[in-house]
Enzyme design. Structure first.
Site, PDB file in Angstrom:
ATOM      1  N   SER A 271      -3.358   6.211   6.234  1.00  0.00           N
ATOM      2  CA  SER A 271      -3.520   6.810   4.907  1.00  0.00           C
ATOM      3  C   SER A 271      -3.268   8.320   4.962  1.00  0.00           C
ATOM      4  CB  SER A 271      -4.909   6.465   4.363  1.00  0.00           C
ATOM      5  OG  SER A 271      -5.032   6.876   3.035  1.00  0.00           O
ATOM      6  N   HIS A 272      -4.283   9.125   4.610  1.00  0.00           N
ATOM      7  CA  HIS A 272      -4.120  10.577   4.550  1.00  0.00           C
ATOM      8  C   HIS A 272      -4.766  11.272   5.753  1.00  0.00           C
ATOM      9  CE1 HIS A 272      -7.988   9.522   2.811  1.00  0.00           C
ATOM     10  NE2 HIS A 272      -8.419  10.679   3.273  1.00  0.00           N
TER      11      HIS A 272
ATOM     12  N   ASP B 253       0.032  10.439  -1.390  1.00  0.00           N
ATOM     13  CA  ASP B 253      -0.636  10.507  -0.095  1.00  0.00           C
ATOM     14  C   ASP B 253       0.213   9.787   0.944  1.00  0.00           C
ATOM     15  OD1 ASP B 253      -1.127   7.877  -0.892  1.00  0.00           O
ATOM     16  OD2 ASP B 253      -3.120   7.829  -0.004  1.00  0.00           O
TER      17      ASP B 253
ATOM     18  N   ASP C  33       0.286   6.974   2.495  1.00  0.00           N
ATOM     19  CA  ASP C  33       0.734   5.581   2.411  1.00  0.00           C
ATOM     20  C   ASP C  33       1.104   5.147   0.999  1.00  0.00           C
ATOM     21  OD1 ASP C  33      -1.985   5.644   1.649  1.00  0.00           O
ATOM     22  OD2 ASP C  33      -2.337   3.589   2.304  1.00  0.00           O
TER      23      ASP C  33
ATOM     24  N   ASP D  94      -0.539   5.038  -1.967  1.00  0.00           N
ATOM     25  CA  ASP D  94      -1.387   4.343  -2.941  1.00  0.00           C
ATOM     26  C   ASP D  94      -2.165   5.300  -3.845  1.00  0.00           C
ATOM     27  OD1 ASP D  94      -3.359   5.156  -1.153  1.00  0.00           O
ATOM     28  OD2 ASP D  94      -3.957   3.126  -0.559  1.00  0.00           O
ATOM     29  N   ARG D  95      -1.950   6.638  -3.671  1.00  0.00           N
ATOM     30  CA  ARG D  95      -2.639   7.611  -4.532  1.00  0.00           C
ATOM     31  C   ARG D  95      -1.651   8.610  -5.106  1.00  0.00           C
ATOM     32  NH1 ARG D  95      -6.341  11.003  -2.285  1.00  0.00           N
ATOM     33  NH2 ARG D  95      -5.682  10.695  -0.137  1.00  0.00           N
TER      34      ARG D  95
ATOM     35  N   HIS E 298      -6.864   6.726  -6.517  1.00  0.00           N
ATOM     36  CA  HIS E 298      -6.525   5.298  -6.591  1.00  0.00           C
ATOM     37  C   HIS E 298      -6.618   4.870  -8.055  1.00  0.00           C
ATOM     38  CE1 HIS E 298      -6.705   4.477  -2.233  1.00  0.00           C
ATOM     39  NE2 HIS E 298      -7.719   5.316  -2.199  1.00  0.00           N
TER      40      HIS E 298
END
Length: 460
Positions: free
Chosen positions: A103-104, A239, A241, A243-244, A326
């Protein structure tokens, strides 16, 4: 070989440091345990994907071996954004998937986000994977599962471009921070009819330019500068990956996700009048009245992408969102968090205006803090939060909400303290109508925290 540590099995996902708490051996065990859990739910195949981190290929290969050892067929999407794995569980012949992503987090982190038989797993379901590995009872199937690769890119892009339509041409700037969203964002928005300036869209797991986390203003400065120096009308940031979503206006204002939710809610409610709109405890107090004014029913809930997804399913709400970025669309989409899709839906709304930044900047707001973190020892965050909930006294007639930590609502603002489920911190956030009110609310929280823990190093 890294030994198995329960510490990597977090509330919403699995996350560790490469070579320290996570390696290929652990990934293989996680695949085997997840495969067994999938078979127990009647699932015969699992979709996997990975982000752009340097450790991704090795972990994904080991994960696939573990899944196959359990007797599960693997459909490997390769390097994709996390929402593309979620999309795969809706578009392909399986409802289960695992994304290999940090992720981040910093470059030396990696981990796994999981969907099991159509449900985002969290809490006991994740610790259950640890338990089954630790017990040493996982059996290898007599017939290992199969393995195939699948390119989902075209189907994913076509599904969005076919449904989400901009009202007029627009020039945008997109900053992916060298995260995996960079491999898809430019083509998606160009496909919708936008002119796109790409910043750091080459995927590089060392993140050489800035961290891929739009929740923090320092990571949006390149995008703000780009909007200042070019004729792009609006900026989107993602971000690591994908998703945000982060949004920046032409004049350099950051539109945080709780304000983005106002526009998304009004749009969704135009087709779903009276529907519930879900949002987490960290969101602005201006969101609930905005939802009500648009004809909806606001529902505040706990923080955590897996928890919000589960609540969305339970309530049938067409939209949910978190302060972290999200955003979950069930309206015209599948109910999972997808920054790329949220960006598309925002452009659909903004292109109906001649001045998108004016629409965004006019959304209600107050003086507020970003997320502040009170750092503690492992496990201390939960103990301190329990103490605050039972002992903290706030003067006056404030409304106290305890669905996730302690959110205290005042006539002129709110204060929040909640325990992070992923790191040993208490997350704090404050909002008020005036700087004086903000200082007063922070002062009350300072008093109750220092009463419970006199040596606390407060971040405000």
């Amino acid at each position: 070989m890294v030994s198995l540590s329960k510490s990597i099995f977090k509330a919403y996902d699995i996350r560790g440091i490469i070579g320290n708490t996570l390696d290929a051996g652990i990934a293989r065990q996680i695949g085997h345990a997840f495969g067994a859990a999938a078979l127990a739910k009647g699932e015969r195949s699992v979709v996997i994907g990975r982000d752009g981190r340097l450790s991704g290929p090795e972990l994904a290969a080991a994960l696939a071996q573990g899944l196959q050892a359990a007797g599960v067929d693997v459909i490997d999407l390769g390097m994709v954004a996390t929402p593309m794995v979620y999309f795969g569980t809706n578009a392909l012949e399986t409802k289960s998937g695992i994304m290999v992503t940090g992720s981040h987090n910093p470059p030396d982190y990696n981990g796994f986000k999981m969907v099991l038989a159509g449900e985002a797993i969290y809490g006991d379901a994740i610790t259950g994977l640890y338990d089954s590995i630790a017990a040493g009872t996982l059996q290898s199937a007599a017939q290992p599962g199969g393995y195939r690769t699948h390119d989902i890119r075209a189907a994913y892009l076509e599904r969005i471009i076919g449904d989400v339509k901009i009202a007029r041409p627009i020039k945008i700037a997109v900053d992916c921070g060298n995260g995996v969203a960079g491999a898809f964002a430019g083509d998606l928005y160009r496909g919708m009819g936008c002119e796109v300036i790409e910043l750091f869209c080459d995927v590089d797991g060392t993140f050489p330019n800035h961290h891929p986390d739009p929740a923090h203003p320092e990571n949006l400065q390149d995008l703000i500068r780009c909007l200042e120096e070019t004729d792009a009308e609006i900026g989107l940031a993602f971000d690591g990956d994908g998703d945000r979503l982060g949004i920046v206006t032409k004049d350099g204002q950051i539109i945080y996700p709780d304000r983005q939710m106002m526009l998304f809610a009004a749009d969704v409610l135009s087709r779903n009048p009276g529907a519930q709109i879900l949002y987490d405890v960290k969101c602005t107090r201006h969101l609930a009245p905005y939802i009500e004014k648009a004809g909806g029913t606001p529902l505040m809930y706990k923080t955590g992408h897996s928890l919000v997804k589960a609540k969305l399913k339970e309530t049938g709400a067409p939209l949910g969102g978190e302060m972290s970025g999200h955003i979950f669309f069930k309206d015209r989409w599948y109910g999972f968090d997808d920054g790329l899709y949220a960006g598309a839906r925002m452009l659909e709304i903004l292109t109906k205006q001649q001045d998108p930044s004016a629409l965004l900047n006019a959304l209600p707001q107050s003086d507020s803090t970003p997320e502040l973190h009170l750092h503690l020892k492992e496990g201390e965050n939960f103990a301190l939060m329990d103490k605050l909930r039972s002992d903290a006294k706030f003067p006056g007639n404030e409304r106290i909400i305890t669905i996730d930590g302690l959110r205290v609502e005042y006539a002129d603002g709110f204060g929040l303290a909640r325990s992070s489920n992923t790191t040993p911190v208490i997350v704090l956030r404050f909002e008020a109508e005036t700087p004086a009110a903000l200082a007063r609310i922070q002062g009350q929280f300072r008093d109750v925290i220092l009463t419970a823990k006199p040596d606390a190093q407060l971040p405000f």
